[in-house]
Scaffold this active site. Sequence first.
Site, PDB file in Angstrom:
ATOM      1  N   LYS A 216     -10.401   6.213  43.335  1.00 22.86           N
ATOM      2  CA  LYS A 216     -10.293   5.108  42.366  1.00 22.86           C
ATOM      3  C   LYS A 216     -11.376   4.044  42.628  1.00 22.86           C
ATOM      4  CE  LYS A 216      -8.984   1.960  39.658  1.00 22.86           C
ATOM      5  NZ  LYS A 216      -8.341   1.847  38.389  1.00 22.86           N
ATOM      6  N   CYS A 270     -10.909  -5.336  37.473  1.00 18.86           N
ATOM      7  CA  CYS A 270     -11.055  -4.086  38.216  1.00 18.86           C
ATOM      8  C   CYS A 270     -12.464  -3.882  38.756  1.00 18.86           C
ATOM      9  CB  CYS A 270     -10.679  -2.928  37.302  1.00 18.86           C
ATOM     10  SG  CYS A 270      -9.097  -3.229  36.490  1.00 18.86           S
TER      11      CYS A 270
END
Length: 425
Positions: A216, A270
Amino acid sequence: MPQRFMDKTISIVGLGYIGLPSAAAFAARGVKVIGVDVNQTTVDIINQGKIHIVEPELDMVVHAAVTEGYLRATTIPEPADAFLIAVPTPFREGHEPDLSFIKAASKSIAPVLKRGDLIILESTSPVGATEQMAAWLAEERPDLSFPQDRGEDSDIRVAHCPERVLPGHVLRELVENDRVIGGLTAKCSDAAVALYKIFVQGECIVTDARTAEMCKLTENASRDVAIAFANELSLICDKHRIDVWELIKLANRHPRVNILQPGPGVGGHCIAVDPWFIVHSSPEESRLIRTARLVNDSKPHWVEEKVHAAVAAAADKFGRSRGKIKIACMGLSFKPDIDDLRESPALEITLRLAERYPEQICVVEPNIDALPTELAKRGALLLTQAEALSIADVVVMLVDHKPFKERAPALRDGALLIDTRGIWK
Ligand code: SAJ
């Protein structure tokens, strides 16, 4: 559809941008879902069948799930068969990952755990966070066995499965995207795959927890580095009076080149955060990832300097003082066609301009109804595109929203344009 969890209860801990859509996706497949959130207002809104975040179509799915009795929210965890933790992982001073929300969530569910339960960490996490979460759980429940001590024979299963959905397309991407699933043991992974298969149509690919965590972070760091390359090119091209967007289009004609687009900086929760988790854990080795972050973080400042120069040029041109120059900021959100202003470089630039030029700023942001108070306090006005462009001496294009892209409008005679997105040039 796999039957393993169909007649069971799933608890989603953290009902935010990821947790709530995930809860809705399970509930929409007829699975009983208990949503848990520390915020009573959030819980109340959801129990009324409404939502507290903006995401296309989510309101309808949540409304149906609550009305049909598949989704219920509470502030206090209740027993369930699978727990999915989707709480924030921000960073502290010095870009140190802050796992306190994961710790608090683990402690809150620990008392209701029972033999056979599955716990999945979905929050974007630094490498080792899933093992840490399992250790916190084991500390709270010495009567249960965990995979780190008992391997495949453990009472509780633990896995990491990072979310990777794009804001604005969450419901579609939740179903269609492939999932990377990292169990602490093979049985943990199997259980997690069975759970996600309830609604995921993409492939569920199994690995270990540390690889899933790093995967991720790698995805978002990869995008950050690619955007930093485009942003760096935009500075170089500006110096050489080359149109960077034309340049990128031409370079991308090469079959193995795919450069992204420069902009006013990188926003959201993010891409501007996750690469720091890598840098923090491997400061010596991650020189490129750190530099990309710095390049992207410095872009808003560069844009501001351009605006200051344009204000000075406009003052000379129109024979007025700088304090009488009107500036139109086009867009505030962190990316096109959403109303999300979190960590937005467009907002950051507009705020700083409003501090320097109070009462001189107008904002066009088709996705919001009112300006944030910090901007309103500085006398900034929210106007339509036509209103703003009819008075602006300097126009700053910050977000490439669809209505802005439809066609380049005529600016006032002599008005100066700073186009950070290359759509009006
Ligand atoms: N941006 C550019 N130039 C580009 C592309 C993006 O300047 O060519 C800027 C955008 O304007 C925005 C920022 O980057 O300010 C981030 O936008 P984004 O659309 O790239 O990504 P996010 O933050 O909305 O979502 C990302 C996604 N990750 C990747 O594409 C690798 C999403 O799949 C993740 O689930 C999400 O982060 C997350 O939650 O981690």
